[in-house]
Design a protein around this motif. Structure first.
Motif, mmCIF file in Angstrom:
data_model
loop_
_atom_site.group_PDB
_atom_site.id
_atom_site.type_symbol
_atom_site.label_atom_id
_atom_site.label_comp_id
_atom_site.label_asym_id
_atom_site.label_seq_id
_atom_site.Cartn_x
_atom_site.Cartn_y
_atom_site.Cartn_z
ATOM 1 N N CYS A 1 -16.059 -29.831 -49.301
ATOM 2 C CA CYS A 1 -17.482 -29.669 -49.004
ATOM 3 C C CYS A 1 -18.130 -29.042 -50.232
ATOM 4 N N ALA B 1 -11.679 -28.566 -45.867
ATOM 5 C CA ALA B 1 -13.142 -28.437 -45.898
ATOM 6 C C ALA B 1 -13.579 -27.487 -47.012
ATOM 7 N N PHE C 1 -24.946 -34.212 -42.978
ATOM 8 C CA PHE C 1 -24.117 -33.069 -43.369
ATOM 9 C C PHE C 1 -24.976 -31.809 -43.393
ATOM 10 N N TYR D 1 -16.710 -39.736 -48.144
ATOM 11 C CA TYR D 1 -16.444 -38.439 -47.540
ATOM 12 C C TYR D 1 -16.184 -38.607 -46.038
ATOM 13 N N THR E 1 -20.790 -33.185 -37.019
ATOM 14 C CA THR E 1 -21.909 -33.640 -37.851
ATOM 15 C C THR E 1 -22.733 -34.680 -37.099
#
Length: 192
Positions: free
Chosen positions: A111, A107, A37, A22, A28
């Motif tokens: 995510c 994202a 994360f 990822y 982050t």
């Protein structure tokens, strides 16, 4: 949809990766060589706000619209305002910074928390306050989300957090699951 099957914006592809592959967003934090994360690095977030850098890829966002991914509550509020023909302005500050359209579409798809309505947070907010008290392990994202374009943003860097407010909705792309944005992401990447 597996994250590695989602087309990746070039600036995101240049980001460091976690052991699973990822890409790690610009804001982050890292601890003991591992990305954390769901948490936000204060210094990186402040740098992105001040420099108009994308919170995902860390590259300059040109003047004009900015995007962010919103959860069920804000998505519903924007949809209701639009349906009623009213403008929407989020008066409540958020610690979540803006980004490029392609980065936020990406994202929303990769995510795990943003992509699925039944996804649960894996981490509590560090030092929760009134703004992040809802950020608790096990919290569910909710029924819907959206990638939202705004005309601009305001920010404040306080001694303990970075706060954003977003102005003038210019695009509203709701989703139940993030993969709804696949065609839009491909088209955005084709535009370069």
């Amino acid at each position: 949809m597996r994250f590695d099957a989602v087309p990746m914006p070039p600036a995101v592809a240049a980001r460091p990766r976690d052991p699973r592959g990822y890409p790690v967003p610009a804001i982050t934090p890292w601890h003991d060589g591992q990305p954390q994360f769901a948490l936000t690095d204060y210094g990186r977030s402040a740098d992105c706000a001040r420099g108009r850098l994308c919170s995902v890829c860390d590259v300059l966002i040109p003047r004009g619209p900015v995007w962010r991914v919103v959860g069920a509550t804000e998505s519903a509020a924007i949809a209701a305002a639009r349906a009623a023909g009213r403008p929407y302005r989020n008066m409540a500050p958020t610690p979540e910074g803006p980004g490029h359209r392609a980065c936020m579409l990406y994202a929303a798809m990769v995510c795990p928390y943003l992509a699925r309505p039944n996804a649960r947070r894996g981490t509590d907010a560090r030092a929760p306050d009134a703004m992040t008290a809802h950020v608790v392990r096990g919290a569910v994202r909710g029924d819907s989300g959206a990638v939202v374009g705004y005309g601009d943003y305001e920010f404040a860097v306080t001694p303990t957090q970075v706060l954003f407010r977003f102005l003038d909705v210019v695009e509203f792309l709701p989703h139940d699951t993030g993969d709804a944005h696949l065609a839009e992401l491909r088209a955005e990447l084709d535009r370069g």
